[in-house]
Design a protein around this motif. Structure first.
Motif, short mmCIF file in Angstrom:
data_model
loop_
_atom_site.label_atom_id
_atom_site.label_comp_id
_atom_site.label_asym_id
_atom_site.label_seq_id
_atom_site.Cartn_x
_atom_site.Cartn_y
_atom_site.Cartn_z
N UNK A 1 -43.32 -47.61 -11.23
CA UNK A 1 -42.10 -47.36 -11.09
C UNK A 1 -41.66 -47.05 -9.49
N UNK A 2 -42.62 -46.72 -8.35
CA UNK A 2 -42.33 -46.61 -7.29
C UNK A 2 -43.60 -47.65 -6.58
N UNK A 3 -43.96 -47.57 -5.51
CA UNK A 3 -44.86 -47.43 -3.93
C UNK A 3 -46.36 -47.25 -4.59
N UNK B 168 -43.67 -42.09 -2.22
CA UNK B 168 -45.27 -41.55 -2.76
C UNK B 168 -45.59 -41.95 -4.59
N UNK B 169 -44.94 -40.97 -4.65
CA UNK B 169 -44.75 -40.20 -6.19
C UNK B 169 -46.36 -39.32 -5.57
N UNK B 170 -45.60 -38.17 -5.01
CA UNK B 170 -46.56 -36.94 -4.64
C UNK B 170 -46.11 -36.09 -5.75
N UNK B 171 -46.72 -35.20 -6.40
CA UNK B 171 -46.74 -34.53 -6.62
C UNK B 171 -46.64 -32.59 -5.71
N UNK B 172 -45.44 -32.44 -5.09
CA UNK B 172 -45.28 -31.44 -4.55
C UNK B 172 -44.96 -30.26 -5.12
N UNK C 224 -37.73 -37.63 -0.34
CA UNK C 224 -37.36 -39.19 -0.46
C UNK C 224 -38.42 -39.99 -0.36
N UNK C 225 -39.57 -39.54 0.51
CA UNK C 225 -40.40 -40.04 1.51
C UNK C 225 -41.89 -40.02 0.18
#
Length: 173
Positions: A34-36, A148-152, A142-143
């Motif tokens: 999906x992403x990086x 980075x697919x980090x859950x914030x 976006x970053x």
């Protein structure tokens, strides 16, 4: 001798940026389609750090090669008086930002933090503070959430609903 000692910092940073990824990212996880993935931005930062410190080393070597010159990048000297009050307010702002993340969510907390930091730093034009805050927040969203697919944290109640709307509006969800 002192000139070569000044090059110890860029050489050390360069070596650490090349060596640390071997110790930091040992994992059995596969990259996502999906992403990086979560390891992408630390790797990119370390790669950029290695590139810029290599440029710094090259610049210092070039300067050292010229007679009677010292390296251009050296430890800066303090310009004026250190203001402990401003430093304390800055630390309180950072702690408050961390506390508000769970309540207001990343998007709102970050936009308010960036705007407050700009005003606190002397930038007073709303026509500059507002775009810096909004564009900076969307770039960070976006970053971290997009690439980075980090859950914030999204926040609670209406703030959570706003965060989900914003994430959908900018194409992250």
């Amino acid at each position: 001798m002192i000139r070569l000692l000044l090059m110890a910092l860029p050489v050390g940073v360069f070596l650490m940026a090349l060596i640390l990824p071997g110790y930091m990212f040992e994992t059995d996880q596969k990259p996502t389609e999906i992403g990086l993935g979560p390891a992408a931005w630390p790797r990119a930062m370390l790669l950029a750090l290695a590139i810029f410190s290599a440029l710094w080393i090259a610049q210092d070597i070039w300067v050292l090669g010229r007679a009677g010159r010292t390296p251009l990048l050296r430890i800066p000297k303090e310009d004026g008086h250190y203001h402990f009050g401003k430093a304390l307010v800055g630390l309180v702002m950072i702690v408050l930002y961390g506390w508000l993340l769970s309540v207001l969510g990343f998007a709102i907390s970050t936009a308010v933090f960036i705007a407050t930091w700009c005003v606190f730093g002397g930038l007073r034009k709303i026509s500059v503070v507002l775009p810096v805050s909004v564009i900076g927040t969307i770039a960070l969203l976006w970053l971290f959430m997009g690439l980075a697919l980090m859950p914030l944290p999204r926040g609670v109640g209406i703030f959570g609903e706003f965060s989900i709307w914003l994430l959908r509006a900018v194409g992250i969800y």
